[in-house]
Design a protein around this motif. Structure first.
Motif, PDB file in Angstrom:
ATOM      1  N   HIS A  59       0.829  -1.212   0.000  1.00  0.00           N
ATOM      2  CA  HIS A  59       0.000   0.000   0.000  1.00  0.00           C
ATOM      3  C   HIS A  59       0.862   1.261   0.000  1.00  0.00           C
ATOM      4  N   VAL A 132      -8.014   1.522   3.566  1.00  0.00           N
ATOM      5  CA  VAL A 132      -7.266   1.377   2.316  1.00  0.00           C
ATOM      6  C   VAL A 132      -7.816   0.245   1.435  1.00  0.00           C
ATOM      7  N   HIS A 133      -8.963  -0.300   1.802  1.00  0.00           N
ATOM      8  CA  HIS A 133      -9.588  -1.351   0.984  1.00  0.00           C
ATOM      9  C   HIS A 133     -10.990  -0.951   0.526  1.00  0.00           C
ATOM     10  N   PRO A 138      -7.652  -6.253  -1.630  1.00  0.00           N
ATOM     11  CA  PRO A 138      -6.678  -6.365  -2.722  1.00  0.00           C
ATOM     12  C   PRO A 138      -5.582  -7.420  -2.494  1.00  0.00           C
ATOM     13  N   HIS A 139      -5.685  -8.208  -1.420  1.00  0.00           N
ATOM     14  CA  HIS A 139      -4.641  -9.206  -1.132  1.00  0.00           C
ATOM     15  C   HIS A 139      -5.061 -10.592  -1.633  1.00  0.00           C
ATOM     16  N   HIS A 203      -2.992  -6.737   9.713  1.00  0.00           N
ATOM     17  CA  HIS A 203      -3.723  -6.040   8.642  1.00  0.00           C
ATOM     18  C   HIS A 203      -4.667  -7.081   8.032  1.00  0.00           C
TER      19      HIS A 203
END
Ligand SMILES: [Zn+2]
Length: 308
Positions: A59, A132-133, A138-139, A203
């Motif tokens: 990120h 941030v998602h 996004p992982h 996270h």
């Protein structure tokens, strides 16, 4: 025109054609995982390099002038997407002045398009409070089933850019998929005894991994994705872990271990540094070794804490 001249001319054409054929496709990826998957499919037909290092938080990568140079001359850029790289990559793409790798260009591939995405937003899409998602998790590469889907997207794009090498890319994709199928069976068997075990992660990096391998993630050290731990949230988490008897905390290598270690001391949980990316530690040199490493690490820890 005499024979000799014609021959020389034909020879020159043949040499030029050969050189064009041999020129490898230049591929840049935002992260090491995308590079590892592109390498599996592209083999010696491509030169691939990742911008971020596997031990960095994807990120928050510090952009370097060298990134710009790489983007300027590449044929293809592969990104993870879902806003993972939003903090660092978009200005570099614009400044590269390479038309091919602009969003929507012929040399731009967003690998999330065909993958299974979790944590999809239900309400309004927002980055409020630093989440941030905002577009989903996004992982997603941390599920081998998604690895196959990403590889398939990459193969389709490589074939579009190099139609003459289609057979090679297809063959390599089939070979990769069958090797991954076999490895996935092995990883599933290793973690099968611990199905449903409760864990906490720093996270929100492992939802796809947890879904595939049967872990139950009951909480996070971060109050929200991208927001550092707060004392109140940490206290609440410790309480919840004690109530639910959680004995494992998974931490990405780029986070400070101070809070996870204090949680470990309070709850008796093991704190495991679990690399989410190829290159997270030096022995993880490809996509297979990423799961080999993480699955072994978890299986060993879970064996100890569950006694199974
Ligand atoms: Zn994230």
């Amino acid at each position: 025109m005499n024979f000799c001249r014609v021959f020389k001319c034909l020879l020159a054409i043949a040499l030029l054609a050969g050189a064009a054929q041999a020129k490898k496709l230049d591929v840049i990826t935002s992260t090491t995982d995308m590079a590892a998957l592109a390498q599996e499919v592209g083999g010696d037909k491509i030169n691939v390099e990742a911008l971020a290092k596997g031990y960095q938080d994807p990120h928050f990568v510090e952009p370097k002038p060298s990134f710009l140079l790489k983007l300027r001359h590449t044929d293809l850029l592969i990104v993870v997407g879902l806003d993972l790289e939003i903090g660092w990559l978009p200005p570099l793409i614009t400044q590269s002045r390479n038309a091919k790798v602009q969003v929507g260009g012929s040399g731009y591939l967003d690998a999330s398009m065909q993958a299974r995405i979790l944590d999809l937003p239900t309400g309004q899409v927002t980055r409020a409070m630093g989440d941030v998602h905002p577009l989903g998790n996004p992982h997603y590469w941390l599920d081998p089933e998604n690895g196959k889907l990403i590889a398939k997207s990459i193969a389709a794009k490589l074939e579009e850019l190099r139609p003459n090498d289609k057979a090679t890319f297809e063959q390599r994709l089939a070979d990769f998929t069958s090797r991954l199928d076999a490895a996935e069976k092995r990883w599933l068997a290793q973690l099968a005894p611990y199905k449903g075990v409760k864990v906490v992660t720093y996270h929100r990096s492992y939802p796809n991994f947890a879904e595939r391998f049967g872990l139950d993630v009951i909480g996070y050290v971060e109050p929200r994705p991208g927001i550092p731990p707060t004392p109140q949230h940490t206290l609440d988490l410790i309480g919840e872990m004690k109530r639910q008897n959680v004995k494992v905390v998974m931490v990405e290598p780029y986070f400070d271990l101070k809070t996870p270690n204090s949680i470990g001391r309070e709850t008796g949980a093991q704190v495991l540094v679990v690399p989410p990316s190829v290159g997270g530690v030096k022995e993880i040199t490809d996509y297979f070794k990423l799961f080999d490493y993480d699955v072994n690490l978890l299986a060993n820890a879970l064996k100890q804490v569950t006694g199974k």
